[in-house]
Write a protein that holds these residues in place. Structure first.
Motif, PDB file in Angstrom:
ATOM      1  N   MET A  45      27.983  31.565  33.497  1.00  6.70           N
ATOM      2  CA  MET A  45      29.289  32.212  33.362  1.00  6.70           C
ATOM      3  C   MET A  45      30.114  32.009  34.631  1.00  6.70           C
ATOM      4  O   MET A  45      31.307  31.675  34.568  1.00  6.70           O
ATOM      5  CB  MET A  45      29.112  33.710  33.084  1.00  6.70           C
ATOM      6  N   MET A  46      29.491  32.178  35.796  1.00  4.69           N
ATOM      7  CA  MET A  46      30.201  32.006  37.067  1.00  4.69           C
ATOM      8  C   MET A  46      30.673  30.566  37.233  1.00  4.69           C
ATOM      9  O   MET A  46      31.792  30.314  37.698  1.00  4.69           O
ATOM     10  CB  MET A  46      29.306  32.438  38.228  1.00  4.69           C
ATOM     11  N   ASP A  47      29.827  29.609  36.820  1.00  8.01           N
ATOM     12  CA  ASP A  47      30.215  28.191  36.915  1.00  8.01           C
ATOM     13  C   ASP A  47      31.430  27.905  36.036  1.00  8.01           C
ATOM     14  O   ASP A  47      32.339  27.158  36.426  1.00  8.01           O
ATOM     15  CB  ASP A  47      29.045  27.291  36.494  1.00  8.01           C
ATOM     16  N   THR A  48      31.460  28.495  34.840  1.00  6.32           N
ATOM     17  CA  THR A  48      32.592  28.296  33.928  1.00  6.32           C
ATOM     18  C   THR A  48      33.859  28.925  34.501  1.00  6.32           C
ATOM     19  O   THR A  48      34.942  28.319  34.478  1.00  6.32           O
ATOM     20  CB  THR A  48      32.278  28.890  32.535  1.00  6.32           C
ATOM     21  N   VAL A  49      33.737  30.132  35.030  1.00  5.13           N
ATOM     22  CA  VAL A  49      34.891  30.801  35.657  1.00  5.13           C
ATOM     23  C   VAL A  49      35.442  29.929  36.788  1.00  5.13           C
ATOM     24  O   VAL A  49      36.662  29.729  36.899  1.00  5.13           O
ATOM     25  CB  VAL A  49      34.495  32.204  36.186  1.00  5.13           C
ATOM     26  N   GLU A  50      34.554  29.404  37.616  1.00  9.67           N
ATOM     27  CA  GLU A  50      34.993  28.571  38.745  1.00  9.67           C
ATOM     28  C   GLU A  50      35.684  27.299  38.252  1.00  9.67           C
ATOM     29  O   GLU A  50      36.773  26.955  38.742  1.00  9.67           O
ATOM     30  CB  GLU A  50      33.788  28.212  39.626  1.00  9.67           C
ATOM     31  N   ARG A  51      35.078  26.636  37.289  1.00 12.63           N
ATOM     32  CA  ARG A  51      35.650  25.377  36.780  1.00 12.63           C
ATOM     33  C   ARG A  51      37.051  25.618  36.202  1.00 12.63           C
ATOM     34  O   ARG A  51      37.992  24.875  36.481  1.00 12.63           O
ATOM     35  CB  ARG A  51      34.711  24.787  35.717  1.00 12.63           C
ATOM     36  N   LEU A  52      37.184  26.669  35.403  1.00 13.13           N
ATOM     37  CA  LEU A  52      38.464  26.934  34.755  1.00 13.13           C
ATOM     38  C   LEU A  52      39.516  27.467  35.729  1.00 13.13           C
ATOM     39  O   LEU A  52      40.705  27.170  35.601  1.00 13.13           O
ATOM     40  CB  LEU A  52      38.266  27.909  33.589  1.00 13.13           C
ATOM     41  N   THR A  53      39.079  28.254  36.729  1.00 12.46           N
ATOM     42  CA  THR A  53      40.023  28.749  37.752  1.00 12.46           C
ATOM     43  C   THR A  53      40.582  27.581  38.561  1.00 12.46           C
ATOM     44  O   THR A  53      41.801  27.498  38.798  1.00 12.46           O
ATOM     45  CB  THR A  53      39.324  29.755  38.687  1.00 12.46           C
ATOM     46  N   LYS A  54      39.709  26.672  38.969  1.00  6.93           N
ATOM     47  CA  LYS A  54      40.163  25.518  39.766  1.00  6.93           C
ATOM     48  C   LYS A  54      41.026  24.588  38.918  1.00  6.93           C
ATOM     49  O   LYS A  54      42.032  24.035  39.398  1.00  6.93           O
ATOM     50  CB  LYS A  54      38.959  24.790  40.359  1.00  6.93           C
ATOM     51  N   GLY A  55      40.655  24.431  37.631  1.00 13.19           N
ATOM     52  CA  GLY A  55      41.451  23.597  36.727  1.00 13.19           C
ATOM     53  C   GLY A  55      42.833  24.185  36.494  1.00 13.19           C
ATOM     54  O   GLY A  55      43.842  23.466  36.475  1.00 13.19           O
ATOM     55  N   HIS A  56      42.898  25.502  36.335  1.00 13.85           N
ATOM     56  CA  HIS A  56      44.182  26.181  36.121  1.00 13.85           C
ATOM     57  C   HIS A  56      45.084  26.028  37.340  1.00 13.85           C
ATOM     58  O   HIS A  56      46.298  25.804  37.215  1.00 13.85           O
ATOM     59  CB  HIS A  56      43.945  27.668  35.821  1.00 13.85           C
ATOM     60  N   TYR A  57      44.508  26.121  38.541  1.00 13.87           N
ATOM     61  CA  TYR A  57      45.309  25.961  39.755  1.00 13.87           C
ATOM     62  C   TYR A  57      45.912  24.553  39.802  1.00 13.87           C
ATOM     63  O   TYR A  57      47.114  24.386  40.036  1.00 13.87           O
ATOM     64  CB  TYR A  57      44.467  26.219  41.012  1.00 13.87           C
ATOM     65  N   LYS A  58      45.089  23.543  39.565  1.00 16.01           N
ATOM     66  CA  LYS A  58      45.551  22.145  39.601  1.00 16.01           C
ATOM     67  C   LYS A  58      46.680  21.918  38.595  1.00 16.01           C
ATOM     68  O   LYS A  58      47.690  21.287  38.891  1.00 16.01           O
ATOM     69  CB  LYS A  58      44.388  21.196  39.263  1.00 16.01           C
ATOM     70  N   LYS A  59      46.482  22.465  37.397  1.00 18.83           N
ATOM     71  CA  LYS A  59      47.406  22.194  36.295  1.00 18.83           C
ATOM     72  C   LYS A  59      48.703  23.015  36.387  1.00 18.83           C
ATOM     73  O   LYS A  59      49.788  22.512  36.111  1.00 18.83           O
ATOM     74  CB  LYS A  59      46.681  22.515  34.983  1.00 18.83           C
ATOM     75  N   CYS A  60      48.581  24.278  36.795  1.00 15.41           N
ATOM     76  CA  CYS A  60      49.723  25.199  36.673  1.00 15.41           C
ATOM     77  C   CYS A  60      50.277  25.752  37.983  1.00 15.41           C
ATOM     78  O   CYS A  60      51.405  26.257  38.003  1.00 15.41           O
ATOM     79  CB  CYS A  60      49.331  26.394  35.788  1.00 15.41           C
ATOM     80  N   MET A  61      49.502  25.726  39.059  1.00 10.86           N
ATOM     81  CA  MET A  61      49.903  26.445  40.280  1.00 10.86           C
ATOM     82  C   MET A  61      50.160  25.523  41.475  1.00 10.86           C
ATOM     83  O   MET A  61      50.965  25.845  42.345  1.00 10.86           O
ATOM     84  CB  MET A  61      48.816  27.452  40.681  1.00 10.86           C
ATOM     85  N   GLU A  62      49.452  24.402  41.533  1.00  7.07           N
ATOM     86  CA  GLU A  62      49.471  23.577  42.755  1.00  7.07           C
ATOM     87  C   GLU A  62      50.881  23.069  43.075  1.00  7.07           C
ATOM     88  O   GLU A  62      51.348  23.179  44.217  1.00  7.07           O
ATOM     89  CB  GLU A  62      48.505  22.400  42.604  1.00  7.07           C
ATOM     90  N   GLN A  63      51.565  22.512  42.087  1.00  5.54           N
ATOM     91  CA  GLN A  63      52.889  21.953  42.321  1.00  5.54           C
ATOM     92  C   GLN A  63      53.870  23.037  42.753  1.00  5.54           C
ATOM     93  O   GLN A  63      54.678  22.842  43.664  1.00  5.54           O
ATOM     94  CB  GLN A  63      53.391  21.232  41.060  1.00  5.54           C
ATOM     95  N   ARG A  64      53.767  24.208  42.103  1.00  2.00           N
ATOM     96  CA  ARG A  64      54.636  25.333  42.448  1.00  2.00           C
ATOM     97  C   ARG A  64      54.416  25.749  43.902  1.00  2.00           C
ATOM     98  O   ARG A  64      55.374  26.037  44.633  1.00  2.00           O
ATOM     99  CB  ARG A  64      54.326  26.505  41.498  1.00  2.00           C
ATOM    100  N   PHE A  65      53.140  25.790  44.325  1.00  2.00           N
ATOM    101  CA  PHE A  65      52.833  26.162  45.716  1.00  2.00           C
ATOM    102  C   PHE A  65      53.446  25.148  46.684  1.00  2.00           C
ATOM    103  O   PHE A  65      54.048  25.523  47.691  1.00  2.00           O
ATOM    104  CB  PHE A  65      51.319  26.247  45.927  1.00  2.00           C
ATOM    105  N   LYS A  66      53.296  23.858  46.350  1.00  2.00           N
ATOM    106  CA  LYS A  66      53.837  22.818  47.236  1.00  2.00           C
ATOM    107  C   LYS A  66      55.356  22.946  47.373  1.00  2.00           C
ATOM    108  O   LYS A  66      55.916  22.789  48.460  1.00  2.00           O
ATOM    109  CB  LYS A  66      53.472  21.431  46.690  1.00  2.00           C
ATOM    110  N   GLU A  67      56.018  23.264  46.271  1.00  3.62           N
ATOM    111  CA  GLU A  67      57.483  23.350  46.296  1.00  3.62           C
ATOM    112  C   GLU A  67      57.984  24.632  46.969  1.00  3.62           C
ATOM    113  O   GLU A  67      58.942  24.604  47.733  1.00  3.62           O
ATOM    114  CB  GLU A  67      58.035  23.289  44.859  1.00  3.62           C
TER     115      GLU A  67
END
Length: 319
Positions: A45-67
């Motif tokens: 469960m922890m591995d899945t949470v980590e994978r999806l949290t990191k994937g969500h950041y890459k997909k939805c948050m990273e560009q916004r943070f950079k800008e």
């Protein structure tokens, strides 16, 4: 510096229980932090949470943070920035009412696993509160009842990423603060470090460890224990390499819970004539904390003494 306290919860069942409880007691009194292994939350469960949290950041948050942050925060800056943090965050509320279905940009798999993860964390938080009751000599369930208010506790998760920072000497990932609430359960990155706590006058690293849960005590537990247990200053250091994931889950009192030192503990301390912490409604404390988070906690406690006379003890406070 002695070793950061790591508690193996498996040892609570068997002949190592007494020494493990002593280890927890020492961590609460002298560190305000400890790290749990064999805590009962499945590693898959922890591995899945980590994978999806990191994937969500890459997909939805990273560009916004950079800008919004990375491109502007350090422009032309010479001295350390003290009014912002190098972090990308969003918040999930679990109790009293979940908001997970309303948070935008989360895919269904992520919503589902975070709901399941929250149930496990809630159970672990309440188990820990009862272990603290046992060590304090309070009746089982006392702390859970103290947090309950009229609608149950507040419970939510701050999902954070701390991206690589080109000039970590100029900005903190998160500035030093104590946590306002009750008990905090942290699932942190096991490769990228950065979390530190203040012990005495030294900043100490909280070691990244795979599948562990880091626990720290908030201001409300300091009040209820009348200072026997302390909330501790902590911070996140920005790093030049690696993106640090952090999921901090806050098991806090309900908004209308009345927080005050446990009478049973005050009776034990009567001869010592220790100063007694204030009594207040949790939501009043949170309103004060919102503006003073990155300042010392002691003035917050003093300010709450000024409103103490207005706190009426209703049925929710006698539990």
């Amino acid at each position: 510096m002695e070793n950061f306290p790591v508690i193996n919860m498996k040892n609570l069942n068997g002949d190592k229980r007494a020494s493990t409880m002593e280890h927890i007691k020492d961590a609460c009194e002298n560190w305000g932090f400890f790290e749990l292994v064999n805590h009962g939350i499945p590693h898959e469960m922890m591995d899945t949470v980590e994978r999806l949290t990191k994937g969500h950041y890459k997909k939805c948050m990273e560009q916004r943070f950079k800008e919004l942050v990375a491109s502007k925060a350090l422009e032309g800056v010479q001295a350390e920035i003290t009014d912002m943090d190098w972090e990308s965050t969003f918040f999930l509320r679990h109790l009293p009412v979940s908001n997970i279905s309303q948070v935008p940009d989360l895919d269904d798999e992520y919503r589902t696993i975070m709901k399941e993860f929250a149930v496990r964390l809630e159970k672990l938080a309440e188990e820990l509160l009862d272990l603290l009751c046992e060590n304090l000599g309070l009746e089982k369930g006392y702390l859970k009842k103290a947090f309950y208010g009229s609608k149950g506790p507040n419970f939510g998760t701050k999902v954070s990423n701390y991206p690589p920072c080109p000039k970590p000497e100029l900005i903190k990932g998160l500035r030093p603060h104590t946590d306002a609430g009750g008990i905090i359960l942290l699932f942190q990155d096991d490769k990228v470090s950065g979390l530190q706590l203040l012990k005495g006058d030294q900043w100490v690293d909280v070691p990244p460890m795979k599948h562990s849960i880091v626990v720290n005590l908030g201001d409300q537990l300091e009040v209820i224990t009348n200072g026997k247990y302390k909330s501790v200053l902590h911070r996140v250091i920005a790093q030049t390499d690696g993106n640090r994931m952090s999921l901090a889950s806050f098991y806090n009192p309900g908004n209308d819970a009345i927080i005050y030192p446990a009478p049973a503990l005050l009776e034990k301390e009567a001869e010592e004539r220790k100063e007694v912490y204030p009594k207040f409604v949790f939501d009043d404390y949170m309103k004060l904390y919102a503006g003073l988070k990155f300042q010392a906690k002691e003035p917050r406690f003093e300010l709450m003494k000024n409103v103490e006379a207005n706190v009426t003890m209703g049925p929710i406070a006698t539990a």
